[in-house]
Design an enzyme around this catalytic site. Structure first.
Site, short mmCIF file in Angstrom:
data_model
loop_
_atom_site.label_atom_id
_atom_site.label_comp_id
_atom_site.label_asym_id
_atom_site.label_seq_id
_atom_site.Cartn_x
_atom_site.Cartn_y
_atom_site.Cartn_z
CB CYS A 48 7.81 0.12 2.69
SG CYS A 48 7.59 1.47 1.76
CB CYS A 56 5.74 -0.85 -4.61
SG CYS A 56 4.69 0.03 -3.28
CB THR A 57 4.20 -3.96 -0.26
OG1 THR A 57 4.52 -2.71 0.98
CG2 THR A 57 5.63 -4.56 0.55
CG HIS A 58 1.28 0.86 -1.41
ND1 HIS A 58 1.96 0.54 -0.61
CD2 HIS A 58 -0.04 1.74 -0.63
CE1 HIS A 58 1.05 1.79 0.15
NE2 HIS A 58 0.34 2.24 0.26
CD GLU A 98 -2.17 4.33 1.46
OE1 GLU A 98 -2.99 4.64 2.65
OE2 GLU A 98 -1.36 3.03 2.10
CG ASP A 108 3.59 0.57 2.95
OD1 ASP A 108 4.80 0.05 2.62
OD2 ASP A 108 2.32 0.20 3.08
CB SER A 109 4.97 4.43 2.46
OG SER A 109 4.09 3.34 1.77
#
Lengths: 264, 264
Positions: free
Chosen positions: A73, A183-185, A152, A10-11
């Site tokens: 991601c 978005c996985t976030h 993040e 992932d990012s």
């Protein structure tokens, strides 16, 4: 039977939402995770750069002898899933098709919202996949560029987060019955998002949906890990600060984790 | 996107239990079905014969330009799934791994029963697959050679059926918390089986579980049919009497069906 780990990329920390669901559904499998937090968010970057960064992570995971790679991601999936899948001889999964399918099954009034990073939204990939499968669906997409930086920086419940989520999602409120967290976030912000959208809107967690696919493909390709071996050998890598990553990971996964810094 | 039909094969009408679930979950997909009722039951036959008959049906389905083949028959899956999967360049699914996985997820006391044809049971394949994934499971298998003939003769609720099911399953009652219906014919006897086993025993329909896998693999291999085209072009073939097959199929699928006799 294949006792090698499953690789996730992932990012940043977003892919942990997929890992959490994996550990719930398939607790005996081992995980190797790489998060590129030093270069997150990916969403505003040009496609060619996202492609390069994703391949760097894919190649890193291959050095860890993984049996499957999950692009956890949405941005990476939108840009490079088909290319990576075609080039590797192990299964490669993305998170977009599982999310698109789940949204089609969930919607009651054919009104689906999709939120994602600027790249995911401008690629139009959710709309394309959803309308290919079900042309009568009305898909409304919205880029939420501020959400990944919030996650993040571990701002999951602050009043700043609430304000940003409220202001960003306002155009979608009352317009959709199903909302894809593309978005996985974003599942880390799920309580705030649900609160803004209202209780009747079904939120689709594309990462969690992806775990169902992981399970089926482990079966199909006969790659399951034997349950004789305990599934406690998880490894996490980040391109940024290991302690910051661990703080988020331990809270989210509800266990202590071993995080190493790595340069790609 | 791929608008070709999905091929299903079975020794007779049992695979219709898989088709019913497919039509519920993926109503836009087209079905081509071949049932070898003239030579059912497969269960007591030698493996080499089951292999030959299954390949005849596979080759028949290939002439119908299918995009995927489902061995909707536990006996055929036990004998020849891996061989067919390795030889064809389209995805080939069996019903055993999905059933085994679902049983592991379902059981609360690690006591799983498996019922099937003599061939499926003597192959030990369910026990092998379940214990490979989860070595601590206690698996008790029981061959039920009289069940398929009951179903093929449309004896689904008669007092004969009730007596046969009761006497056959007696050794399992009270011994398992989960029972795999390891033959796609058996869900047609589900109410009687549930009644004999008791309401607390979870019945696993291996065919229905398999449809989840079909859906994921259609996504993974990008083979979904566009929903722009109505999914009403189903074709059914039987090696026995078309009218008898249609009688069972129409009752089970709750729609009129077009059945043709075919010689393999």
């Amino acid at each position: 039977m294949d006792n090698r780990p499953i690789g996730f990329l992932d990012s940043g920390v977003g892919g942990l939402t997929v890992v959490r669901e994996l550990l719930r559904q398939l607790p005996h499998e081992d995980v190797v995770y790489i998060g590129d937090s030093a270069r997150a968010p990916y969403g505003p970057r040009p496609a060619e750069q996202i492609r390069d960064y994703t391949w760097q992570m894919v190649n890193f995971l291959l050095t860890k002898n993984v049996k499957m790679i999950v692009l956890a991601c949405n941005t990476a999936t939108a840009v490079v899933w088909e290319e990576v899948k075609a080039k590797l001889d192990i299964p490669v999964l993305g998170v977009i098709l599982p999310g698109a399918s789940a949204a089609i099954k969930s919607t009651t009034h054919q009104k689906i919202g999709v939120i994602g990073t600027p790249m995911t939204v401008s690629s139009g990939i959710y709309q394309e996949k959803i309308q290919h499968l079900a042309p009568d669906m009305e898909v409304t997409s919205l880029a939420c560029p501020k959400f990944v930086p919030l996650v993040e920086s571990n701002e999951l419940t602050s009043s700043v987060s609430k304000k940003v989520v409220y202001e960003t999602l306002k155009p979608l409120v009352g317009k959709v019955d199903t909302l894809v967290l593309g978005c996985t976030h974003y599942p880390l912000l799920k309580p705030i998002i649900q609160n803004v959208m209202g209780p009747s809107v079904k939120l689709i967690d594309s990462g969690a949906e992806c775990v169902r696919d992981i399970s089926v493909l482990l079966n199909y390709f006969e790659l399951n890990k034997s349950r004789e071996l305990a599934g406690q050998n998880h490894r996490f890598y980040t391109t940024a600060n290991a302690n910051s990553f661990a703080a988020i990971a331990e809270k989210w996964l509800e266990r202590s984790v071993n995080v190493e810094h790595v340069n790609l």
